[in-house]
Design an enzyme around this catalytic site. Structure first.
Site, short mmCIF file in Angstrom:
data_model
loop_
_atom_site.label_atom_id
_atom_site.label_comp_id
_atom_site.label_asym_id
_atom_site.label_seq_id
_atom_site.Cartn_x
_atom_site.Cartn_y
_atom_site.Cartn_z
N ARG A 37 -7.06 -2.28 13.34
CA ARG A 37 -7.77 -1.74 14.26
C ARG A 37 -9.31 -1.04 14.18
O ARG A 37 -10.19 -1.22 15.29
CB ARG A 37 -7.10 -0.17 14.27
N ASP A 62 -3.30 -2.79 16.61
CA ASP A 62 -2.41 -2.23 16.75
C ASP A 62 -1.18 -2.94 15.84
O ASP A 62 -0.53 -2.76 16.84
CB ASP A 62 -2.57 -0.92 16.42
N VAL A 63 -0.68 -3.47 14.92
CA VAL A 63 -0.29 -4.63 14.37
C VAL A 63 2.04 -3.29 14.84
O VAL A 63 3.39 -4.02 14.66
CB VAL A 63 0.86 -4.90 12.92
N ASN A 89 -0.44 -8.54 6.09
CA ASN A 89 -1.02 -7.48 5.06
C ASN A 89 -1.27 -6.09 5.89
O ASN A 89 -1.49 -5.65 4.90
CB ASN A 89 -2.22 -8.68 4.67
N TYR A 154 7.26 4.56 1.82
CA TYR A 154 6.50 3.57 2.06
C TYR A 154 7.79 2.25 0.74
O TYR A 154 7.44 1.34 1.21
CB TYR A 154 5.48 3.97 0.97
N LYS A 158 8.83 -1.19 2.28
CA LYS A 158 8.94 -1.94 1.60
C LYS A 158 9.54 -3.19 1.74
O LYS A 158 9.69 -4.54 0.86
CB LYS A 158 8.00 -1.94 0.39
N VAL A 187 -3.43 -2.82 -6.92
CA VAL A 187 -5.22 -3.46 -6.38
C VAL A 187 -5.86 -2.60 -6.53
O VAL A 187 -5.92 -1.39 -5.35
CB VAL A 187 -4.96 -4.88 -4.93
N THR A 189 -7.94 -1.86 -3.74
CA THR A 189 -9.26 -1.57 -3.00
C THR A 189 -9.38 0.05 -2.33
O THR A 189 -8.34 0.73 -2.93
CB THR A 189 -7.16 -2.07 -1.90
P1 NAP Z 1 -6.54 -1.54 2.32
O1 NAP Z 1 -7.50 -1.27 2.14
O2 NAP Z 1 -6.36 0.51 3.21
O3 NAP Z 1 -6.33 -2.25 4.32
C1 NAP Z 1 -5.80 -2.10 4.69
C2 NAP Z 1 -5.56 -3.00 6.16
O4 NAP Z 1 -4.73 -2.70 6.73
C3 NAP Z 1 -6.89 -2.50 6.57
O5 NAP Z 1 -8.16 -4.09 6.87
C4 NAP Z 1 -6.59 -1.53 7.64
O6 NAP Z 1 -7.68 -1.28 8.96
C5 NAP Z 1 -4.97 -2.20 8.60
N1 NAP Z 1 -4.49 -1.75 8.88
C6 NAP Z 1 -4.10 -0.44 8.52
N2 NAP Z 1 -2.66 0.35 9.48
C7 NAP Z 1 -2.59 -0.60 10.96
C8 NAP Z 1 -2.48 -1.08 11.69
N3 NAP Z 1 -1.71 -0.33 12.45
N4 NAP Z 1 -2.84 -2.28 12.77
C9 NAP Z 1 -3.30 -3.31 12.26
N5 NAP Z 1 -3.98 -2.79 10.86
C10 NAP Z 1 -3.56 -2.14 10.16
O7 NAP Z 1 -5.34 -1.75 1.95
P2 NAP Z 1 -4.74 -3.09 0.95
O8 NAP Z 1 -4.78 -2.87 -0.39
O9 NAP Z 1 -5.46 -3.96 1.31
O10 NAP Z 1 -3.48 -3.16 1.80
C11 NAP Z 1 -2.87 -3.83 1.96
C12 NAP Z 1 -1.74 -4.57 1.89
O11 NAP Z 1 -1.10 -4.78 0.46
C13 NAP Z 1 -0.55 -3.53 2.68
O12 NAP Z 1 0.38 -3.81 2.81
C14 NAP Z 1 -0.55 -2.74 1.17
O13 NAP Z 1 0.94 -2.03 1.32
C15 NAP Z 1 0.17 -3.84 0.33
N6 NAP Z 1 -0.34 -3.53 -1.23
C16 NAP Z 1 -1.24 -2.90 -1.52
C17 NAP Z 1 -1.09 -2.57 -3.06
C18 NAP Z 1 -2.35 -1.34 -3.90
O14 NAP Z 1 -3.18 -1.40 -4.42
N7 NAP Z 1 -3.96 -1.36 -2.88
C19 NAP Z 1 -0.47 -2.76 -3.44
C20 NAP Z 1 1.12 -3.16 -3.30
C21 NAP Z 1 0.59 -3.50 -2.08
P3 NAP Z 1 -7.50 -1.10 10.23
O15 NAP Z 1 -7.16 1.02 9.01
O16 NAP Z 1 -8.79 -0.79 10.64
O17 NAP Z 1 -6.39 -1.01 10.83
#
Ligand code: NAP
Length: 258
Positions: A37, A62-63, A89, A154, A158, A187, A189
């Protein structure tokens, strides 16, 4: 392995895991679309990749919004020619004990993490079926395989994402398409930075102590690097990975090992 000639869409490609996956796929020769977004972030990633000599485009979406996904998919096909690889993702997280979890919070998290995965997969499936080649990679979580306190919405989203992965994998198994989930532990992030802030906010501990609580969940006592997730995503696109289908691949440093 070369992914030259393949088009890839990475949702949530503006930062964190999605950004690393986009770079890794581009480095293997795929033409990529990064979507999310926040346009400033996806434009930044596309610019970064283009400057490095790769083909990359940014398309806002927006997915959780069916019309937005449809428009993004049409635009992605226009820019890439074909979309052969989809990395679902995009995701959001929140924590709250169930007794304080608002219906709006529950609905939003399910809409983005679970419904978003379905909508994006559906949008690109027909093209993959026509060409009899496709890779759908859903970035789920270890929370999709077990339950932990305070993250019921969450966790449910998932689990749904992994259930969808398995069902779709069965549906398209004989059509040259594989559908798999990657299940990371914590992760490094911005999402994990927010988790640390939430722990600080809700418990009053220091940021260092909050991070320590998260690290204590890892047998390797560390955060997974986004590049480690990208590595597995690239591997799943390999010709020799075509037998890996309907799997939930855990990348968490080995919590299931003991
Ligand atoms: P992040 O840093 O918060 O990035 C999330 C990304 O998703 C951002 O680009 C965000 O951009 C986008 N997003 C969120 N809501 C959205 C929507 N409605 N439509 C389109 N894009 C959207 O998170 P991340 O850690 O990289 O996580 C990526 C994936 O890995 C997620 O599915 C998360 O659940 C999974 N994951 C993460 C972890 C962790 O520890 N970080 C662990 C397990 C799984 P905008 O907000 O600009 O839309």
């Amino acid at each position: 392995m070369s992914l030259s000639g393949r088009g890839a869409v990475i949702t949530g490609g503006g930062r964190g895991i999605g950004r690393a996956v986009a770079r890794a796929l581009a480095e293997r020769g795929a033409s990529v679309v990064v979507s999310a977004r926040t346009t400033v972030e996806i434009n930044g990633v596309a610019k970064e990749l283009t400057a490095a000599g790769f083909e990359a485009h940014a398309i806002a979406c927006d997915v959780a919004d069916e019309a937005s996904v449809r428009t993004m998919a049409e635009e992605a096909v226009k820019r890439l020619g074909t979309v052969d690889i989809l990395v679902n993702n995009a995701g959001i997280a929140l924590s709250n004990p169930v007794k304080r979890l608002a219906l709006e919070e529950w609905n939003r998290i399910l809409a983005v993490n679970a419904t978003g995965t379905f909508l994006c997969a559906r949008a690109f499936l027909e093209g993959m079926i026509d060409r009899r080649w496709g890779r759908v990679i859903n970035v789920a979580s270890v929370a999709g395989l077990r339950g932990s306190r305070y993250i019921a919405a969450y966790t449910a989203s998932k689990h749904a994402q992994i259930g969808f992965t398995r069902a779709l994998a069965a549906e398209v198994a004989d059509q040259g398409i594989t559908v798999n989930a990657i299940c990371p532990g914590y992760v490094d992030t911005p999402m994990t930075e927010s988790s640390v802030s939430r722990i600080v906010e809700k418990t009053g501990v220091s940021p260092e102590e909050a991070l320590e609580r998260i690290l204590a969940l890892s047998p390797q006592h560390r955060l997974i690097r986004p590049e480690e997730i990208a590595h597995v995503a690239v591997m799943l696109c390999d010709k020799n990975a075509e037998g890996i289908n309907g799997q939930a691949i855990v990348i968490d440093g080995g919590s299931g090992a003991h």
